[in-house]
Design an enzyme around this catalytic site. Structure first.
Site, short mmCIF file in Angstrom:
data_model
loop_
_atom_site.label_atom_id
_atom_site.label_comp_id
_atom_site.label_asym_id
_atom_site.label_seq_id
_atom_site.Cartn_x
_atom_site.Cartn_y
_atom_site.Cartn_z
N GLU A 112 90.93 20.77 22.06
CA GLU A 112 91.98 21.02 21.07
C GLU A 112 91.37 21.73 19.88
O GLU A 112 90.30 21.35 19.40
CB GLU A 112 92.57 19.70 20.53
N GLU A 127 91.83 10.98 22.62
CA GLU A 127 91.04 10.64 21.43
C GLU A 127 90.89 9.13 21.26
O GLU A 127 91.33 8.54 20.26
CB GLU A 127 91.65 11.28 20.18
#
Ligand code: GAL
Length: 645
Positions: free
Chosen positions: A301, A145
């Site tokens: 995710e 991320e």
């Protein structure tokens, strides 16, 4: 891989070895096909400067491999260990106010730090040399991320990098002064050396400086990806590389980033307390498919149930995790991964759900983990198949950044504005692609452009050509007001799109925000197409040949055009100068000009998507609904094989 990815982030370093065997046993039971390993392992892989310890990772990788589980190996660079940050505090990021962010959480480094780069590169090189040809290696997972917590870094090292970036963009300081409009407020620079990141200032910063810093920051984070990917490509050729996106994330221009990834992956956390979560998720999934150029992507995710980072973390109701997983598959994903495999017992994510919860395997959540694994293992025939959309919405990070600036006519929630159009199409089961400004549009019948406030000439020309060639072009308010340097186009807004749309925008008149004191504020309404209340925006539109389909009601704008349509070339160009509550009627008026007309009505909350050999019917409501193929229980999902056409 000819199966779907199914698994999650696996953090064995948080557990004693006895648990590892149990992990493999449960993964096998659950049909896990891929584990993401190493995301936050730097301190375990390099416990001291230059001392590498791979034995534990060798062991884990061997155990997974023996069990037939593929590995998405992370480069472990997302969280530098304390020894590194204390020996080299220059890697720490600095806020606009000059606060240096400390250690003790994660992502405490500047993307522009050369020290960070040196250490991260060394680690990636070690990993790639050791595991780059391992037979279990399915993919490389760069960092994690990128930009998630530190979108901008205002440190001195970042200032130097920003100057270098500006020099490459503008060449001379005169060109920068011209682009930034520095004749305003005595902002003229004599030299690139005088330029700083837009640190805390007395009032409104120079808009083009702000935008360039957004562009620079996106590129700086992409630079982190690029540096790691270059090492992986050298030492581990042929293994595809990704980094996990964050859905609609403002910090990175994912159009630019996606040119560098071998495949797209993204994280998405639904908020079960938000009734709109199915639409938001669908929109994110369609964005990912579009960023992938139509290729399959991976949902990297999602939470099996509650997260730990909202004020109140609602569990995901029974059925919803399955339905939302199938939504991602239906909209182009070739894998469903979760954060995380086993729920942590320490650290700030111990209350975040996981595929194996604290309570163990005899639980609702582990049964869900197993059932989804079994179901996905039967969907192999879908792997690799593509979807094709006839409608596109233009989505532009640059415009998103500009809408965040102060000193605009009104604060517009860009994602909300895009989402309003998306929602109407979603309700009608119309598949939508997202496109970037300037993208080729000839494969689409309908293109919607909401609030793309800053567009260069090329991007405007593509829209014009699309309409003239027979397309249906819908332009929403606050589009093409500014060029790429954020200079206004004079002679009425919209620039060359005036000819396309047959209108000119002369003046803005956004309605007042609701009064804090609870007093009445003047509302806005429209009469004609989309009649009723309207929100967000109003403006003075002068028709230049377009047909007026509805007008504003009341106040300064009374009787002036709100929605118009212009016949142009072989197509049509619609202009929508506000956000009518009844946007559905507007979309229903547009669709008959395409082959998408008359979608069969569905019960509220039902979503139908076809991909490859299957039709997915999802019920996002809590109660049983009737569908074409029979009743479907609350939060239920049905997969049917399509008969080949
Ligand atoms: C993501 C992150 C994971 C984990 C997760 C919790 O943003 O990549 O490491 O923190 O959130 O929801």
């Amino acid at each position: 891989m000819d199966a779907l990815w199914y698994g999650g982030d696996y953090n064995p370093e948080q557990w004693p070895r006895e648990v590892w065997g149990d992990d493999i046993r449960l993964m096998t039971r659950a049909g896990v096909t891929v584990a993401t390993v190493g995301v936050f392992s730097w301190a375990h892989l390099e416990p001291e400067d230059g001392l590498f310890e791979f034995a534990w990772l060798d062991d884990i990788i061997d155990r997974l491999h023996t069990a037939g589980i593929r590995i998405d190996l992370a480069t472990a660079t997302a969280s530098p260990p304390p020894w590194l940050s204390t020996a080299h505090p220059d890697i720490l990021p600095v806020t606009a106010e000059g606060v240096t962010l400390g250690i003790g959480s994660r992502q405490h480094y500047s993307p522009s730090s050369s020290t960070y780069r040196r250490y991260a590169d060394r680690l990636v090189r070690e990993l790639a040399q050791r595991y780059g040809t391992h037979p279990a290696l399915e993919a490389w997972h760069v960092n994690n991320e990128l930009a998630c917590h530190v979108r901008h870094d205002f440190s001195d090292e970042s200032a130097v990098a920003f100057r270098g970036w500006l020099t490459a963009r503008y060449g001379t300081i005169d060109r920068l002064n011209e682009a930034w409009g520095t004749s305003f407020w005595a902002q003229r620079y004599n030299d690139f050396e005088q330029i700083l990141p837009p640190r805390a200032m007395p009032t409104f910063g120079n808009p083009t400086q702000l935008l360039d810093f957004d562009r620079f920051s996106s590129d700086a984070w992409l630079g982190v990806f690029r540096a790691e990917a270059a090492i992986l490509r050298e030492l581990s050729p042929g293994i595809p590389i990704t980094t996990n996106y964050m859905s609609f994330f403002i910090g990175g221009d994912y159009w630019a980033w996606s040119e560098e990834l071998d495949f797209i992956s993204s994280d998405h956390y639904i908020d079960p307390a938000d009734p709109d979560y199915p639409v938001r998720a669908a929109m994110s999934r369609d964005l990912m498919r579009s960023l992938a150029g139509g290729q399959p992507w991976i949902l990297m995710e999602q939470a099996p149930s509650a997260v730990n980072w909202r004020e109140r973390n609602a569990p995901i109701p029974r059925g919803v995790h399955r339905a939302m997983s199938l939504q991602a598959i239906a909209r182009g994903a070739d894998g469903i991964m979760q954060f995380q495999w086993r729920q942590s017992i320490a650290g700030s994510e111990k209350f975040h759900s996981a595929m194996v919860p604290h309570a163990g395997e005899d639980t609702r959540i582990f049964r869900q983990t197993e059932a989804l694994g079994a179901e996905l293992s039967a969907l192999g025939p879908i792997v690799g198949s593509r979807l094709s959309a006839r409608v596109a919405i233009l989505f532009d990070w640059q415009s998103w950044w500009v809408h965040q600036q102060r000193a605009m006519p009104a604060t517009i929630d860009y994602i909300d504005g895009v989402g309003r159009w998306y929602r109407e199409l979603w309700k009608m089961q119309v598949l939508v692609d997202f496109v970037r400004p300037g993208a080729e549009l000839s494969g689409y019948e309908l293109v919607i452009v909401p609030a793309a406030v800053s567009l260069d000439d090329d991007a405007r020309s593509v829209l014009d050509r699309f309409a003239r060639a027979g397309g249906q072009l819908v332009v929403g308010y606050m589009t093409a007001i500014l060029d790429e340097n954020l200079h206004v186009t004079t002679g009425g807004y919209l620039g060359q799109l005036q000819q396309t749309l047959g209108v000119r925008v002369d003046e803005f008149a956004p309605p007042a925000a609701p009064s804090l004191s609870g007093g009445e504020v003047p509302g806005l309404a429209v009469d004609g197409l989309g009649a009723g209340a309207a929100r967000d925006w109003g403006e003075v539109v002068t028709p230049l040949g377009a047909q007026v389909l509805s007008t504003f009601v009341g106040g300064l704008l009374d009787g002036m055009p709100a929605i118009t349509r212009n016949e142009v070339g072989d197509g049509r160009a619609w202009y929508v100068a506000t956000a009518p509550d009844d946007l559905e009627s507007v979309v229903r008026a547009i669709l008959p000009a395409t082959t998408l007309s008359d979608p069969p009505p569905q019960a509220v909350g039902v979503e139908i998507v076809e991909r490859g050999p299957y039709r997915f019917t999802l019920n996002h409501s809590a109660s049983t609904v009737a569908t074409e193929t029979g009743p479907l229980e609350g939060y239920g999902a049905r997969i049917e094989a399509l008969t080949p056409r």
